[in-house]
Design an enzyme around this catalytic site. Structure first.
Site, PDB file in Angstrom:
ATOM      1  N   ALA A  10      11.470 -14.722  28.135  1.00 49.37           N
ATOM      2  CA  ALA A  10      12.996 -14.823  28.049  1.00 49.37           C
ATOM      3  C   ALA A  10      13.559 -13.840  27.124  1.00 49.37           C
ATOM      4  O   ALA A  10      14.359 -13.029  27.569  1.00 49.37           O
ATOM      5  CB  ALA A  10      13.377 -16.122  27.020  1.00 49.37           C
ATOM      6  N   ALA A 128      17.872 -17.013  23.927  1.00 48.50           N
ATOM      7  CA  ALA A 128      17.710 -16.879  25.483  1.00 48.50           C
ATOM      8  C   ALA A 128      16.650 -18.031  25.866  1.00 48.50           C
ATOM      9  O   ALA A 128      15.521 -18.109  25.086  1.00 48.50           O
ATOM     10  CB  ALA A 128      17.182 -15.480  25.840  1.00 48.50           C
ATOM     11  N   LYS A 183      12.661 -16.059   8.971  1.00 47.41           N
ATOM     12  CA  LYS A 183      12.851 -16.912  10.370  1.00 47.41           C
ATOM     13  C   LYS A 183      11.507 -17.623  10.506  1.00 47.41           C
ATOM     14  O   LYS A 183      11.727 -18.910  11.070  1.00 47.41           O
ATOM     15  CB  LYS A 183      12.763 -15.652  11.491  1.00 47.41           C
ATOM     16  N   ASN A 187      11.339 -21.652  11.660  1.00 50.57           N
ATOM     17  CA  ASN A 187      10.432 -22.134  12.867  1.00 50.57           C
ATOM     18  C   ASN A 187       9.467 -23.301  12.170  1.00 50.57           C
ATOM     19  O   ASN A 187       9.134 -24.086  13.109  1.00 50.57           O
ATOM     20  CB  ASN A 187       9.750 -21.097  13.540  1.00 50.57           C
TER      21      ASN A 187
HETATM   22  O1  PAF Z   1      11.852 -21.026  18.300  1.00 55.88           O
HETATM   23  C1  PAF Z   1      12.909 -21.411  18.687  1.00 55.88           C
HETATM   24  O2  PAF Z   1      13.413 -22.088  19.318  1.00 55.88           O
HETATM   25  C2  PAF Z   1      14.028 -20.692  17.716  1.00 55.88           C
HETATM   26  O3  PAF Z   1      13.558 -19.791  16.759  1.00 55.88           O
HETATM   27  C3  PAF Z   1      14.778 -21.934  16.902  1.00 55.88           C
HETATM   28  C4  PAF Z   1      15.789 -21.138  15.928  1.00 55.88           C
HETATM   29  C5  PAF Z   1      14.155 -22.901  16.294  1.00 55.88           C
HETATM   30  C6  PAF Z   1      16.008 -22.575  17.635  1.00 55.88           C
HETATM   31  O4  PAF Z   1      15.546 -23.253  18.749  1.00 55.88           O
END
Ligand code: PAF
Length: 309
Positions: A10, A128, A183, A187
């Site tokens: 994606a 995406a 981030k 996750n």
């Molecule tokens: O990995 C993912 O899908 C994204 O980083 C998140 C922030 C969890 C949103 O779906």
């Protein structure tokens, strides 16, 4: 600027198509010849708020004819080493390598292969989803942050100009590790739980069991981050993860998307990374250990599922 995007997932398709549309010389690298031929024939198809459009981006499965200025690594984390080693022989020393991948450990792998003076990291909040081969939905726009700025000033400025030119709101920082960990912790709280329960992000805070596990997994990850002197980009990590659950309530998190497609997940670079780092720092991480072990069990047994009904 010549840009090689590695990986037709994606993010790879999103960055390749938008940069090409903005007039940059882009090529997409895919180890699968069959898939490369298919994307070459159909182009990259992007669905977004403006409708659907198609961008022709050359897709290669071997060496690029002229050297790229920038290689953007967009493969899943468990493919980073393989992809890096495959391109290293034909990527010249002046080329910059940038990882915008999820999880921790990718930059270290790329630095081992290419040397630390050529590798940049970053995070992107662009949303995406891969709908099929070479077909994506660009659901939400978000900031892209790359770094370190220090020591890479000229290169970073050129990448920012290219990304902004392609419509990706981008800036640079020196402390990119803090953002990657910021981030990662989001996750850690969301991805494994959605992969195990098959719930959308927005449900996790409203079920007592998933909320409790989310909170404990995040607290363990924060203890590990603090021991590593990481300055997280938010003051209340659990609160931030709950906010992201709300903001992405309708998302099928990337790890759940992998499970639904019966693919390997990035668990070893997300909750698994917390367990590894915790072990080396002497910090207990039992909740992340259980989440990691369960997702590993899920991805190792796709063909043994008992069917519903
Ligand atoms: O990995 C993912 O899908 C994204 O980083 C998140 C922030 C969890 C949103 O779906």
């Amino acid at each position: 600027m010549k840009i090689l995007v590695v990986g037709p997932g994606a993010m790879g398709c999103l960055f390749a198509s938008r940069l090409q549309k903005a007039g940059y010389m882009v090529a997409l690298l895919d180890y699968s010849k069959e898939r490369a031929e298919r994307i070459n024939a159909q182009g990259i198809i992007v669905e977004d708020v403006t409708g659907e459009y198609n961008v022709k981006v050359p897709v290669l499965s071997g060496e690029l004819s002229s050297p790229p200025d920038l290689v953007l690594i967009c493969v899943k984390s468990y493919k980073t080493r393989e992809a890096g080693q495959a391109i290293e022989p034909w990527v010249p020393p002046q080329t910059t390598i940038l990882s915008l991948q999820n999880g921790v450990g990718n930059i270290e792998i790329l630095q081992e292969i290419f040397g630390s003076e050529r590798v940049l990291g970053g995070v992107t909040a662009e949303g995406a989803t891969l709908l099929g081969t070479g077909k994506i939905r660009h659901a939400g726009q978000g900031e892209t942050i790359i770094g370190p700025k220090k020591g890479f000033e000229g290169t970073v400025e050129k990448i920012i100009a290219a990304f902004n030119g392609a419509g990706f709101k981008t800036r640079s920082v020196n402390n990119v590790d803090d953002l990657i960990w910021g981030k990662l912790i989001i996750n850690v709280g969301i991805n494994a739980l959605t992969a195990i329960t098959r719930l959308k992000n927005g449900r996790l805070p409203y079920i007592s069991g998933t909320r409790l596990i989310l909170e404990e997994a995040v607290k363990e990850a924060v203890s590990v981050a603090r021991a590593k002197n990481i300055q997280l980009p938010y003051a209340d990590p659990v609160g931030r993860v709950l906010e992201v659950c709300e903001a992405t309530a309708e998302n099928i998190a990337s790890m759940l998307q992998d499970v639904l497609k019966r693919k390997l997940t990035e668990i070893d670079f997300i909750n698994g990374a917390i367990v590894r780092e915790g072990k080396s720092l002497g910090i207990p991480t039992p909740v992340n250990f259980v989440l990691t072990s369960l997702v590993q069990a899920v991805q190792e047994t796709y063909t043994q599922r008992i069917q519903e009904g």
